[in-house]
Enzyme design. Sequence first.
Site, PDB file in Angstrom:
ATOM      1  N   ASP A 109       0.837  -1.212   0.000  1.00 28.52           N
ATOM      2  CA  ASP A 109       0.000   0.000   0.000  1.00 28.52           C
ATOM      3  C   ASP A 109       0.866   1.255   0.000  1.00 28.52           C
ATOM      4  O   ASP A 109       0.528   2.268  -0.610  1.00 28.52           O
ATOM      5  CB  ASP A 109      -0.950   0.005   1.215  1.00 28.52           C
ATOM      6  CG  ASP A 109      -0.220  -0.152   2.553  1.00 28.52           C
ATOM      7  OD1 ASP A 109       0.819  -0.835   2.596  1.00 28.52           O
ATOM      8  OD2 ASP A 109      -0.688   0.426   3.552  1.00 28.52           O
ATOM      9  N   ASP A 129      -1.086   8.086   5.563  1.00 27.98           N
ATOM     10  CA  ASP A 129      -2.235   7.206   5.310  1.00 27.98           C
ATOM     11  C   ASP A 129      -2.832   6.760   6.648  1.00 27.98           C
ATOM     12  O   ASP A 129      -2.218   5.995   7.402  1.00 27.98           O
ATOM     13  CB  ASP A 129      -1.772   5.997   4.480  1.00 27.98           C
ATOM     14  CG  ASP A 129      -2.942   5.158   3.967  1.00 27.98           C
ATOM     15  OD1 ASP A 129      -4.012   5.137   4.625  1.00 27.98           O
ATOM     16  OD2 ASP A 129      -2.802   4.514   2.919  1.00 27.98           O
TER      17      ASP A 129
HETATM   18  N1  LIG Z   1     -15.853   6.929   6.893  1.00 23.35           N
HETATM   19  C1  LIG Z   1     -15.299   6.456   8.016  1.00 23.35           C
HETATM   20  N2  LIG Z   1     -15.666   6.940   9.237  1.00 23.35           N
HETATM   21  C2  LIG Z   1     -15.098   6.469  10.361  1.00 23.35           C
HETATM   22  N3  LIG Z   1     -14.174   5.527  10.389  1.00 23.35           N
HETATM   23  C3  LIG Z   1     -13.795   5.016   9.217  1.00 23.35           C
HETATM   24  C4  LIG Z   1     -14.318   5.438   7.965  1.00 23.35           C
HETATM   25  N4  LIG Z   1     -13.720   4.738   6.969  1.00 23.35           N
HETATM   26  C5  LIG Z   1     -12.847   3.925   7.581  1.00 23.35           C
HETATM   27  N5  LIG Z   1     -12.901   4.089   8.917  1.00 23.35           N
HETATM   28  C6  LIG Z   1     -12.055   3.438   9.905  1.00 23.35           C
HETATM   29  O1  LIG Z   1     -10.764   3.907   9.623  1.00 23.35           O
HETATM   30  C7  LIG Z   1      -9.823   2.898   9.850  1.00 23.35           C
HETATM   31  C8  LIG Z   1      -8.968   2.761   8.653  1.00 23.35           C
HETATM   32  O2  LIG Z   1      -9.730   2.484   7.547  1.00 23.35           O
HETATM   33  P1  LIG Z   1      -9.073   2.033   6.189  1.00 23.35           P
HETATM   34  O3  LIG Z   1      -8.339   3.178   5.563  1.00 23.35           O
HETATM   35  O4  LIG Z   1     -10.106   1.381   5.358  1.00 23.35           O
HETATM   36  O5  LIG Z   1      -8.023   0.971   6.764  1.00 23.35           O
HETATM   37  P2  LIG Z   1      -7.142  -0.126   6.040  1.00 23.35           P
HETATM   38  O6  LIG Z   1      -6.696   0.429   4.717  1.00 23.35           O
HETATM   39  O7  LIG Z   1      -6.015  -0.351   6.989  1.00 23.35           O
HETATM   40  O8  LIG Z   1      -8.006  -1.340   5.879  1.00 23.35           O
HETATM   41  C9  LIG Z   1     -10.582   1.666  10.235  1.00 23.35           C
HETATM   42  O9  LIG Z   1     -10.464   1.516  11.621  1.00 23.35           O
HETATM   43  C10 LIG Z   1     -11.998   1.940   9.784  1.00 23.35           C
HETATM   44  O10 LIG Z   1     -12.932   1.352  10.645  1.00 23.35           O
HETATM   45  C1  LIG Z   2       2.147  -0.604   7.919  1.00 16.74           C
HETATM   46  C2  LIG Z   2       0.987  -1.410   7.378  1.00 16.74           C
HETATM   47  C3  LIG Z   2       0.534  -2.413   8.432  1.00 16.74           C
HETATM   48  C4  LIG Z   2      -0.180  -0.465   7.047  1.00 16.74           C
HETATM   49  O1  LIG Z   2      -1.269  -1.228   6.596  1.00 16.74           O
HETATM   50  P1  LIG Z   2      -2.821  -0.751   6.673  1.00 16.74           P
HETATM   51  O2  LIG Z   2      -2.962   0.117   7.854  1.00 16.74           O
HETATM   52  O3  LIG Z   2      -3.073   0.025   5.397  1.00 16.74           O
HETATM   53  O4  LIG Z   2      -3.595  -2.009   6.693  1.00 16.74           O
HETATM   54  C5  LIG Z   2       1.407  -2.117   6.051  1.00 16.74           C
HETATM   55  O5  LIG Z   2       1.884  -1.178   5.142  1.00 16.74           O
HETATM   56  C6  LIG Z   2       2.455  -3.193   6.270  1.00 16.74           C
HETATM   57  O6  LIG Z   2       2.148  -4.280   6.676  1.00 16.74           O
HETATM   58  N1  LIG Z   2       3.735  -2.861   5.996  1.00 16.74           N
HETATM   59  C7  LIG Z   2       4.870  -3.758   6.105  1.00 16.74           C
HETATM   60  C8  LIG Z   2       6.055  -3.101   6.744  1.00 16.74           C
HETATM   61  C9  LIG Z   2       6.552  -1.851   6.047  1.00 16.74           C
HETATM   62  O7  LIG Z   2       5.842  -1.194   5.288  1.00 16.74           O
HETATM   63  O8  LIG Z   2       7.733  -1.481   6.288  1.00 16.74           O
HETATM   64  K   LIG Z   3      -4.242   1.552   3.489  1.00 14.52           K
END
Ligand SMILES: Nc1ncnc2c1ncn2[C@@H]1O[C@H](COP(=O)(O)OP(=O)(O)O)[C@@H](O)[C@H]1O
Ligand SMILES: CC(C)(COP(=O)(O)O)[C@@H](O)C(=O)NCCC(=O)O
Ligand SMILES: [K+]
EC number: 2.7.1.33
Length: 260
Positions: A109, A129
């Site tokens: 990502d 992010d």
């Molecule tokens: N629109 C939103 N409002 C509130 N919380 C959100 C929303 N969208 C995502 N989240 C929360 O934000 C966090 C990160 O979401 P997301 O970017 O989808 O995570 P990841 O890419 O790690 O799966 C999660 O804990 C999710 O529940």
């Molecule tokens: C840091 C993360 C856990 C973030 O993942 P996400 O929150 O988007 O699910 C992911 O990028 C990951 O597993 N990275 C591996 C270690 C690194 O990026 O150095």
């Molecule tokens: K992500």
Amino acid sequence: MLLAVDCGNTNTVFSLWDGKSFMGMWRTATDWKRTADQYFVWLDTLMKLQGIDAKITDMIISSTVPRVVFNLRVLSDRYFDTRPLVVGKSDCLLPVDVRVDTGTTVGPDRLVNTVAGYDKHGGDLIIVDFGTATTFDVVDLDGAYVGGVIAPGVNLSLEALHQAAAALPHVDISKPQAVVGTNTIACMQSGVFWGYVGLVREICDRIRAERGTEMKVISTGGLAPLFQQSADLFDAFEEDLTMHGLQIIHSYNKDVGTSE
Ligand SMILES: Nc1ncnc2c1ncn2[C@@H]1O[C@H](COP(=O)(O)OP(=O)(O)O)[C@@H](O)[C@H]1O
Ligand SMILES: CC(C)(COP(=O)(O)O)[C@@H](O)C(=O)NCCC(=O)O
Ligand SMILES: [K+]
């Protein structure tokens, strides 16, 4: 058409690229046990509801959860008769360099964000992010990923308080009215929200100082909108940064493939 899949530790997002634009975005909770058949029925239903007659010929996947990739590969093979590109695998080329310690891997990502951020904003960038974890990706002047920072995610921090302390409830994040909370929930929200504002500011300042140059700061991820409205932390907010990056990487691999 290209099916792009961004699988994070919390959510998995699917989107369809018709060659010009993305035609919708569908989100499901990440679950490595979900089968290819389940993905297909779910996706097919949603696309039909939107009146989309999808002819999927290509698929690209970025997954921070390695286990999920198996069933996504089966989906690609069984239903779209194509071999997916998987970001981070050696056969998936990137249009930017990755300059990190040898033998280490970088979350796919973060690589995708780097490609997309560089395409949209040029080099010398910090991409923040707000996902399950909060990551800072540092993009060099030439677009290379040169490292970054990984901090606990916003929801993870609140959840950790709840898990570890008997008297602290489950709380959803929101921007508190005041810094001084007058009840438990407000106190917890203040700690995490304003703590995060401070964390982002300090880390970005230190990255700039360490690199000795100005850097644009871009925010993305599920919880980015919460912080976008709050402070002067970011130069831009990009809702679909990862999808944009997946599309660029796919097209780069197609171009390289045809020029060989
Ligand atoms: N629109 C939103 N409002 C509130 N919380 C959100 C929303 N969208 C995502 N989240 C929360 O934000 C966090 C990160 O979401 P997301 O970017 O989808 O995570 P990841 O890419 O790690 O799966 C999660 O804990 C999710 O529940
Ligand atoms: C840091 C993360 C856990 C973030 O993942 P996400 O929150 O988007 O699910 C992911 O990028 C990951 O597993 N990275 C591996 C270690 C690194 O990026 O150095
Ligand atoms: K992500």
